[in-house]
Design an enzyme around this catalytic site. Structure first.
Site, PDB file in Angstrom:
ATOM      1  N   THR A 127       0.827  -1.208   0.000  1.00 38.27           N
ATOM      2  CA  THR A 127       0.000   0.000   0.000  1.00 38.27           C
ATOM      3  C   THR A 127       0.864   1.263   0.000  1.00 38.27           C
ATOM      4  OG1 THR A 127      -1.802  -1.187   1.073  1.00 38.27           O
ATOM      5  CG2 THR A 127      -1.870   1.211   1.186  1.00 38.27           C
ATOM      6  N   GLU A 133       0.957   9.701  -5.590  1.00 35.29           N
ATOM      7  CA  GLU A 133       1.489  11.057  -5.367  1.00 35.29           C
ATOM      8  C   GLU A 133       2.395  11.491  -6.517  1.00 35.29           C
ATOM      9  OE1 GLU A 133       2.049  13.048  -1.735  1.00 35.29           O
ATOM     10  OE2 GLU A 133       2.175  11.152  -0.635  1.00 35.29           O
ATOM     11  N   HIS A 163      -7.131   0.277  -1.086  1.00 34.73           N
ATOM     12  CA  HIS A 163      -6.331  -0.740  -1.767  1.00 34.73           C
ATOM     13  C   HIS A 163      -7.244  -1.948  -1.909  1.00 34.73           C
ATOM     14  CE1 HIS A 163      -2.000  -2.457  -2.226  1.00 34.73           C
ATOM     15  NE2 HIS A 163      -2.822  -2.892  -3.181  1.00 34.73           N
TER      16      HIS A 163
END
Length: 129
Positions: free
Chosen positions: A33, A41, A67
């Site tokens: 994750t 990002e 996720h």
């Protein structure tokens, strides 16, 4: 100029280096994750970088990510982002992440436009306290 609709796309290979086991977010050799968050990002910031003024950058301030499915070592993952809101310096992105079988992640990511030099200077002031 930053406008709603700017899209980003990045992909990476799942290796032992970006697994939950290696990054400490779990004990299994599957795509981590934290690695997915980094990919989101990076995709978002890269998508708008060319539209910023010289000396500006963006910083991540909020993530709301799910996720959804595990991805094994050896598979490729792809992140797609879209700028869906511009409110002054605040940018909001939708993010979707896929492996070779289907969607593995989704959510939103908020970033703010900053003057890089000023931001670094202000942050470094913490060292003097």
């Amino acid at each position: 100029m930053l406008e709603v609709g700017i899209k980003g796309r990045k992909e990476e290979l799942v290796t032992k280096d970006n697994t939950a086991k290696k990054l400490g977010s779990g004990s299994i050799d599957v795509y981590a994750t934290p690695a997915m968050i980094l990919l989101i990002e990076d995709t978002a910031q890269a998508s708008v970088a060319a539209e910023l003024e010289v000396g500006q950058g963006t910083v991540g301030t909020e993530l709301n990510i799910k996720h959804l499915a595990a991805t094994p070592v050896g598979m490729r993952v792809v992140c797609e982002t879209e700028l869906v809101e511009v409110d002054g310096r605040r940018l909001l992105f939708n993010a979707n992440v896929y492996d070779e079988v289907g969607k593995i992640g989704e959510g939103t990511h908020e970033r703010f436009i900053v003057d890089c030099e000023e931001f670094q200077k202000k942050t470094d002031e913490k060292l003097k306290k």
